[in-house]
Scaffold this motif. Sequence first.
Motif, PDB file in Angstrom:
ATOM      1  N   UNK A 161     -35.822  31.791 -14.200  1.00 14.54           N
ATOM      2  CA  UNK A 161     -34.819  32.363 -13.505  1.00 14.54           C
ATOM      3  C   UNK A 161     -34.789  31.274 -12.462  1.00 14.54           C
ATOM      4  N   UNK A 162     -34.679  30.092 -13.068  1.00 17.86           N
ATOM      5  CA  UNK A 162     -34.269  29.054 -11.589  1.00 17.86           C
ATOM      6  C   UNK A 162     -32.895  28.732 -11.450  1.00 17.86           C
ATOM      7  N   UNK A 163     -32.580  28.510 -10.022  1.00 21.93           N
ATOM      8  CA  UNK A 163     -31.263  28.427  -9.695  1.00 21.93           C
ATOM      9  C   UNK A 163     -30.598  26.916 -10.110  1.00 21.93           C
ATOM     10  N   UNK A 164     -28.932  26.910 -10.108  1.00 20.42           N
ATOM     11  CA  UNK A 164     -28.793  26.013 -10.630  1.00 20.42           C
ATOM     12  C   UNK A 164     -29.462  24.742 -10.471  1.00 20.42           C
ATOM     13  N   UNK A 165     -29.039  24.830  -8.766  1.00 20.63           N
ATOM     14  CA  UNK A 165     -29.907  23.988  -8.737  1.00 20.63           C
ATOM     15  C   UNK A 165     -31.196  23.222  -8.736  1.00 20.63           C
ATOM     16  N   UNK A 168     -31.009  21.664 -12.309  1.00 22.18           N
ATOM     17  CA  UNK A 168     -30.345  20.513 -12.189  1.00 22.18           C
ATOM     18  C   UNK A 168     -31.553  19.211 -12.157  1.00 22.18           C
ATOM     19  N   UNK A 169     -31.806  19.385 -11.321  1.00 20.87           N
ATOM     20  CA  UNK A 169     -33.460  18.494 -10.390  1.00 20.87           C
ATOM     21  C   UNK A 169     -34.581  19.055 -11.737  1.00 20.87           C
ATOM     22  N   UNK A 170     -34.637  19.440 -12.350  1.00 22.64           N
ATOM     23  CA  UNK A 170     -35.701  19.325 -13.417  1.00 22.64           C
ATOM     24  C   UNK A 170     -35.309  18.541 -14.507  1.00 22.64           C
ATOM     25  N   UNK A 171     -33.945  18.855 -15.368  1.00 21.68           N
ATOM     26  CA  UNK A 171     -33.614  18.947 -16.249  1.00 21.68           C
ATOM     27  C   UNK A 171     -33.660  17.323 -15.880  1.00 21.68           C
ATOM     28  N   UNK A 172     -33.010  16.346 -14.781  1.00 24.64           N
ATOM     29  CA  UNK A 172     -32.692  15.261 -14.518  1.00 24.64           C
ATOM     30  C   UNK A 172     -33.924  14.479 -14.423  1.00 24.64           C
ATOM     31  N   UNK A 194     -23.806  19.209 -11.982  1.00 23.35           N
ATOM     32  CA  UNK A 194     -23.376  17.591 -11.088  1.00 23.35           C
ATOM     33  C   UNK A 194     -24.471  16.898 -10.456  1.00 23.35           C
ATOM     34  N   UNK A 195     -25.431  18.177 -10.232  1.00 24.28           N
ATOM     35  CA  UNK A 195     -26.654  17.736  -9.457  1.00 24.28           C
ATOM     36  C   UNK A 195     -27.386  17.395 -10.244  1.00 24.28           C
ATOM     37  N   UNK A 196     -27.668  17.561 -12.076  1.00 17.94           N
ATOM     38  CA  UNK A 196     -28.435  17.034 -12.882  1.00 17.94           C
ATOM     39  C   UNK A 196     -27.725  15.069 -13.574  1.00 17.94           C
ATOM     40  N   UNK A 197     -26.569  15.542 -13.124  1.00 19.16           N
ATOM     41  CA  UNK A 197     -25.963  13.824 -13.134  1.00 19.16           C
ATOM     42  C   UNK A 197     -25.807  13.093 -12.486  1.00 19.16           C
ATOM     43  N   UNK A 198     -25.972  13.377 -11.056  1.00 20.75           N
ATOM     44  CA  UNK A 198     -26.377  13.017  -9.907  1.00 20.75           C
ATOM     45  C   UNK A 198     -27.685  12.556  -9.761  1.00 20.75           C
ATOM     46  N   UNK A 199     -28.598  13.760  -9.799  1.00 19.26           N
ATOM     47  CA  UNK A 199     -30.116  12.916  -9.611  1.00 19.26           C
ATOM     48  C   UNK A 199     -30.142  11.921 -11.069  1.00 19.26           C
ATOM     49  N   UNK A 200     -29.659  12.327 -12.358  1.00 23.19           N
ATOM     50  CA  UNK A 200     -30.689  10.991 -13.796  1.00 23.19           C
ATOM     51  C   UNK A 200     -30.093   9.508 -13.143  1.00 23.19           C
ATOM     52  N   UNK A 296     -45.709  14.496 -18.236  1.00 23.89           N
ATOM     53  CA  UNK A 296     -43.581  14.989 -16.568  1.00 23.89           C
ATOM     54  C   UNK A 296     -43.415  16.381 -16.374  1.00 23.89           C
ATOM     55  N   UNK A 297     -43.166  16.903 -17.675  1.00 28.09           N
ATOM     56  CA  UNK A 297     -42.602  17.957 -17.588  1.00 28.09           C
ATOM     57  C   UNK A 297     -42.801  19.067 -16.652  1.00 28.09           C
ATOM     58  N   UNK A 298     -44.076  19.615 -16.607  1.00 25.74           N
ATOM     59  CA  UNK A 298     -45.401  20.337 -15.571  1.00 25.74           C
ATOM     60  C   UNK A 298     -45.167  19.794 -14.208  1.00 25.74           C
ATOM     61  N   UNK A 299     -45.464  19.044 -14.261  1.00 22.68           N
ATOM     62  CA  UNK A 299     -45.311  18.201 -12.815  1.00 22.68           C
ATOM     63  C   UNK A 299     -44.164  17.839 -12.057  1.00 22.68           C
ATOM     64  N   UNK A 300     -43.049  18.200 -12.223  1.00 20.05           N
ATOM     65  CA  UNK A 300     -41.717  17.794 -11.965  1.00 20.05           C
ATOM     66  C   UNK A 300     -41.119  19.022 -11.958  1.00 20.05           C
ATOM     67  N   UNK A 301     -41.595  19.964 -12.520  1.00 17.00           N
ATOM     68  CA  UNK A 301     -41.255  21.396 -12.462  1.00 17.00           C
ATOM     69  C   UNK A 301     -41.798  22.009 -10.964  1.00 17.00           C
ATOM     70  N   UNK A 302     -43.167  22.008 -11.220  1.00 19.92           N
ATOM     71  CA  UNK A 302     -44.093  22.051 -10.009  1.00 19.92           C
ATOM     72  C   UNK A 302     -42.823  21.657  -8.648  1.00 19.92           C
ATOM     73  N   UNK A 303     -42.539  19.869  -8.459  1.00 14.56           N
ATOM     74  CA  UNK A 303     -42.232  20.017  -7.643  1.00 14.56           C
ATOM     75  C   UNK A 303     -41.385  19.830  -7.201  1.00 14.56           C
ATOM     76  N   UNK A 304     -39.937  20.613  -8.468  1.00 10.56           N
ATOM     77  CA  UNK A 304     -39.381  21.504  -8.004  1.00 10.56           C
ATOM     78  C   UNK A 304     -39.099  22.613  -7.019  1.00 10.56           C
ATOM     79  N   UNK A 305     -40.370  23.139  -7.921  1.00  7.91           N
ATOM     80  CA  UNK A 305     -40.502  24.733  -7.421  1.00  7.91           C
ATOM     81  C   UNK A 305     -41.003  25.021  -5.787  1.00  7.91           C
ATOM     82  N   UNK A 306     -42.011  23.803  -5.960  1.00  7.39           N
ATOM     83  CA  UNK A 306     -42.400  23.877  -4.396  1.00  7.39           C
ATOM     84  C   UNK A 306     -42.893  22.929  -2.917  1.00  7.39           C
TER      85      UNK A 306
END
Length: 307
Positions: A161-165, A168-172, A194-200, A296-306
């Motif tokens: 249930x991640x938000x669009x924001x 986008x950051x997690x994917x990037x 849009x968020x993913x493109x800018x962050x990536x 990387x996927x787990x660490x970045x997801x934790x960073x995005x959420x917390x």
Amino acid sequence: MVRSVVIVISLSVAVLIYLNLLNAGLALFAGLATALVLRHSYSGFCRKVSAQLLKLSIVGLGFGLNLQGLWQTTQDTFLITFISIAVAIATGVVVFKLMKIHHQTGLLITSGTAICGGSAIAAVSQAIKSHPDRTAMAVTVVFLLNIVALYTFPYIGHWLDLTQYQFGIWAALAIHDTSSVVGAASQYGDASLQIATATKLARTLWIIPVTLLASVWFNGHKSRLNLPVFIVFFVLASAANSAIPSFAPVFQQISEIAKFFLIFALYLLGLGITPQVIKQVDSKPLIMGAILWLVLAVVSLALVIYL
């Protein structure tokens, strides 16, 4: 005969994309299925065209972004981008040493995972004068993992249930190549794209310090740095959007056309994955790439959420 069939299928896919009947994931699958069934000999050409079309598409997407918003996103995500890249590089060095993978192959896979897939691998391979076979191996490993990410990330995002924001950051941060980042984000929603493109693209700029460090580590001197030119044009397109508001309808149309070509580029990407490409992958680099990517996927997801 095979060539004619490939052309007919490609035109059919283009029509389906235009009619919004194929999203990024389905387009990639269509290309992959075609390549594996027909076993054509155009994989190199397909991957080359896909890479160029992707760059043009990203520039086109820039016309749909406001420069102020792009800069704000870059500032907001700087810390988690830095942390995720540092974790990826540190983990990669440890893993390829423990698994006794050749240092060039290990560093290339690490760079591709930490920064931006094939672009980072190409830049670092020049800096460390990597053997072509090791470069090809790293590109193939990252390439295959990108495909897995394109399909799995949207489902995981919805499950969490991640938000669009957030998505986008997690994917990037967690997906290697720009094509798979924008492909996964486009399936999640326009705001996420849009968020993913800018962050990536902000993450891609880390090619410069990483390539410099790799050059110093291997050669003890600075090597020629290669900043992807399409990033510069992406920023200029975004600046045009901000500077000429009266052209907004035109810029929006360009952005929509870019989305079409982006999905078609992913079809061509899948079309380039023949059985011969898959057979080139050695198990140890693939295992290393998978481990590094999961971390990387787990660490970045934790960073995005917390964070």
